[in-house]
Motif scaffolding. Sequence first.
Motif, PDB file in Angstrom:
ATOM      1  N   ILE A  18       0.838  -1.202   0.000  1.00 26.40           N
ATOM      2  CA  ILE A  18       0.000   0.000   0.000  1.00 26.40           C
ATOM      3  C   ILE A  18       0.871   1.250   0.000  1.00 26.40           C
ATOM      4  N   SER A  19       1.930   1.255   0.791  1.00 28.10           N
ATOM      5  CA  SER A  19       2.842   2.406   0.829  1.00 28.10           C
ATOM      6  C   SER A  19       3.506   2.622  -0.526  1.00 28.10           C
ATOM      7  N   ALA A  20       3.942   1.551  -1.158  1.00 26.53           N
ATOM      8  CA  ALA A  20       4.572   1.675  -2.476  1.00 26.53           C
ATOM      9  C   ALA A  20       3.581   2.212  -3.505  1.00 26.53           C
ATOM     10  N   TRP A  21       2.318   1.775  -3.442  1.00 28.26           N
ATOM     11  CA  TRP A  21       1.283   2.267  -4.357  1.00 28.26           C
ATOM     12  C   TRP A  21       1.066   3.764  -4.175  1.00 28.26           C
ATOM     13  N   VAL A  22       0.998   4.233  -2.917  1.00 28.00           N
ATOM     14  CA  VAL A  22       0.767   5.658  -2.638  1.00 28.00           C
ATOM     15  C   VAL A  22       1.946   6.494  -3.136  1.00 28.00           C
ATOM     16  N   VAL A  23       3.164   6.058  -2.855  1.00 27.56           N
ATOM     17  CA  VAL A  23       4.346   6.801  -3.296  1.00 27.56           C
ATOM     18  C   VAL A  23       4.410   6.842  -4.819  1.00 27.56           C
ATOM     19  N   ALA A  24       4.131   5.717  -5.474  1.00 29.91           N
ATOM     20  CA  ALA A  24       4.165   5.686  -6.936  1.00 29.91           C
ATOM     21  C   ALA A  24       3.107   6.607  -7.527  1.00 29.91           C
ATOM     22  N   ASN A  25       1.923   6.668  -6.914  1.00 32.91           N
ATOM     23  CA  ASN A  25       0.883   7.577  -7.397  1.00 32.91           C
ATOM     24  C   ASN A  25       1.308   9.031  -7.279  1.00 32.91           C
ATOM     25  N   LYS A  26       2.026   9.368  -6.223  1.00 31.36           N
ATOM     26  CA  LYS A  26       2.459  10.757  -6.035  1.00 31.36           C
ATOM     27  C   LYS A  26       3.644  11.119  -6.921  1.00 31.36           C
ATOM     28  N   GLN A  27       4.566  10.184  -7.134  1.00 29.79           N
ATOM     29  CA  GLN A  27       5.775  10.475  -7.893  1.00 29.79           C
ATOM     30  C   GLN A  27       5.615  10.281  -9.405  1.00 29.79           C
TER      31      GLN A  27
END
Length: 83
Positions: A18-27
């Motif tokens: 979930i953390s990787a998904w959120v970071v990828a969405n922002k970056q």
Amino acid sequence: MDTGLLLQYLVIAAAVLISAWVVANKQFPGGMRKLRIALALRLLREGRAEWLRAIGRRIAPPGRAADAACGGCNNCDPPAAGR
């Protein structure tokens, strides 16, 4: 392996994903949009189970409306709440 330890590993793995998904969405918003479209198209094919199609509809990003006065900058998303 102990059941409690296995459950702990599963919770940590879910948190990392979930953390990787959120970071990828922002970056990488453009790349993530393309990835979501590709995943949704695979899940929405004819003959798939209804629960898979429901996941595909949920994964699919919202459509972008093309305005007649659009300059083609691809910045049609609504402004973020924190900006």
